[in-house]
Design a protein around this motif. Structure first.
Motif, mmCIF file in Angstrom:
data_model
loop_
_atom_site.group_PDB
_atom_site.id
_atom_site.type_symbol
_atom_site.label_atom_id
_atom_site.label_comp_id
_atom_site.label_asym_id
_atom_site.label_seq_id
_atom_site.Cartn_x
_atom_site.Cartn_y
_atom_site.Cartn_z
ATOM 1 N N GLY A 69 34.721 41.550 38.607
ATOM 2 C CA GLY A 69 35.281 42.676 37.858
ATOM 3 C C GLY A 69 36.619 42.295 37.253
ATOM 4 O O GLY A 69 36.785 41.200 36.694
ATOM 5 N N ASP A 70 37.582 43.182 37.400
ATOM 6 C CA ASP A 70 38.919 42.952 36.849
ATOM 7 C C ASP A 70 39.633 41.850 37.612
ATOM 8 O O ASP A 70 39.509 41.731 38.833
ATOM 9 N N CYS A 71 40.420 41.078 36.871
ATOM 10 C CA CYS A 71 41.186 39.981 37.465
ATOM 11 C C CYS A 71 42.658 40.145 37.121
ATOM 12 O O CYS A 71 43.005 40.655 36.055
ATOM 13 N N GLN A 72 43.486 39.712 38.037
ATOM 14 C CA GLN A 72 44.931 39.733 37.826
ATOM 15 C C GLN A 72 45.461 38.333 38.089
ATOM 16 O O GLN A 72 45.122 37.709 39.090
ATOM 17 N N ARG A 73 46.308 37.864 37.201
ATOM 18 C CA ARG A 73 46.912 36.540 37.337
ATOM 19 C C ARG A 73 48.215 36.673 38.122
ATOM 20 O O ARG A 73 49.036 37.529 37.819
ATOM 21 N N VAL A 74 48.381 35.826 39.143
ATOM 22 C CA VAL A 74 49.617 35.830 39.925
ATOM 23 C C VAL A 74 50.257 34.455 39.826
ATOM 24 O O VAL A 74 49.587 33.452 39.628
ATOM 25 N N TRP A 85 47.345 31.677 39.753
ATOM 26 C CA TRP A 85 46.070 31.869 40.443
ATOM 27 C C TRP A 85 45.487 33.216 40.033
ATOM 28 O O TRP A 85 46.216 34.129 39.657
ATOM 29 N N TRP A 86 44.177 33.322 40.146
ATOM 30 C CA TRP A 86 43.497 34.578 39.833
ATOM 31 C C TRP A 86 43.137 35.311 41.117
ATOM 32 O O TRP A 86 42.648 34.711 42.066
ATOM 33 N N HIS A 87 43.399 36.628 41.118
ATOM 34 C CA HIS A 87 42.901 37.538 42.145
ATOM 35 C C HIS A 87 41.928 38.463 41.423
ATOM 36 O O HIS A 87 42.328 39.175 40.496
ATOM 37 N N CYS A 88 40.686 38.424 41.831
ATOM 38 C CA CYS A 88 39.660 39.179 41.110
ATOM 39 C C CYS A 88 38.921 40.140 42.029
ATOM 40 O O CYS A 88 38.592 39.799 43.180
ATOM 41 N N ALA A 89 38.645 41.327 41.499
ATOM 42 C CA ALA A 89 37.796 42.282 42.207
ATOM 43 C C ALA A 89 36.356 41.792 42.054
ATOM 44 O O ALA A 89 35.942 41.379 40.964
ATOM 45 N N VAL A 90 35.618 41.796 43.142
ATOM 46 C CA VAL A 90 34.215 41.385 43.102
ATOM 47 C C VAL A 90 33.364 42.419 43.827
ATOM 48 O O VAL A 90 33.820 43.083 44.755
ATOM 49 N N THR A 91 32.130 42.525 43.362
ATOM 50 C CA THR A 91 31.125 43.314 44.062
ATOM 51 C C THR A 91 30.149 42.301 44.649
ATOM 52 O O THR A 91 29.499 41.556 43.911
ATOM 53 N N VAL A 92 30.093 42.270 45.977
ATOM 54 C CA VAL A 92 29.252 41.302 46.677
ATOM 55 C C VAL A 92 27.988 42.009 47.157
ATOM 56 O O VAL A 92 28.054 43.042 47.835
ATOM 57 N N GLU A 101 32.718 45.978 47.934
ATOM 58 C CA GLU A 101 33.759 45.815 46.924
ATOM 59 C C GLU A 101 34.962 45.185 47.620
ATOM 60 O O GLU A 101 35.438 45.712 48.627
ATOM 61 N N THR A 102 35.425 44.059 47.107
ATOM 62 C CA THR A 102 36.584 43.394 47.699
ATOM 63 C C THR A 102 37.345 42.633 46.620
ATOM 64 O O THR A 102 36.900 42.568 45.466
ATOM 65 N N VAL A 103 38.457 42.067 47.008
ATOM 66 C CA VAL A 103 39.253 41.246 46.100
ATOM 67 C C VAL A 103 39.356 39.861 46.711
ATOM 68 O O VAL A 103 39.643 39.731 47.899
#
Length: 191
Positions: A69-74, A85-92, A101-103
């Motif tokens: 899903g949505d990703c945020q760059r840190v 680095w990327w932190h991304c929301a994922v649906t597993v 739903e997790t990140v």
């Protein structure tokens, strides 16, 4: 050991009380910088590992699929270490039909992975599928290497923080008083 004490006391006395104590505080500051640098460097190395971190065969890693899903760059400095680095929301989606739903961080997935079904792994430590970790399929030997890196990270941190403590004590009371105190305690312990 006595020679080391004499040498350090002589160096302290050559500098005088002000500069001798200031030197000890400088050592403490350098050791604190060492803690920051080593934590960031070892954290950066650990961030290159995309797996679940499961070292033991139980609980077993279970196959899963993830949608990004949505990703945020840190970054450039973050909990993942140095760099961006990327932190991304994922649906597993797991084999047993659950959707979680997790990140995930550390660029395990990136915005380029959107629209693709990503092969994932799930490992759950708690009862009822609680305390789960998610990542990409990776050989367990890499999880072991990351675990050992974590142990090195803790050991380096502890050694440096002990050094900071000794330097601060020596800076506050002075090197001669510090060694006089140490020698008194040693004599009392041997008696």
């Amino acid at each position: 050991m006595r020679q080391i004490q004499r040498d350090q006391i002589a160096a302290y006395e050559r500098r005088g009380p002000f500069w001798g104590r200031l030197t000890q505080f400088g050592v403490a500051v350098a050791l604190i910088a060492g803690i920051v640098v080593s934590t960031l460097a070892l954290g950066t190395l650990a961030s290159f590992y995309p797996g679940t971190g499961a070292v033991k065969p139980t609980p077993a890693e279970q196959p899963a699929e993830a949608d990004v899903g949505d990703c945020q760059r840190v970054g450039p400095v973050s909990g993942d270490g140095l760099g961006y680095w990327w932190h991304c929301a994922v649906t597993v989606r797991t084999r047993d039909g659950r959707e979680v739903e997790t990140v995930v961080g550390q660029s395990v997935v990136t915005p380029d992975d959107r629209g693709k079904s990503i092969e994932f792994r799930e490992v759950c430590y708690g009862e009822g599928n609680t305390e789960c970790r998610y990542g990409r399929p990776v050989a367990r030997v890499w999880a072991l290497a990351i675990s050992m890196l974590g142990m090195v990270r803790i050991a380096v941190f502890l050694l440096l923080i002990i050094g900071v403590g000794f330097s601060l004590v020596r800076g506050v009371i002075g090197v001669p008083a510090y060694y006089a105190w140490v020698n008194r305690r040693t004599k009392r312990g041997n008696a």
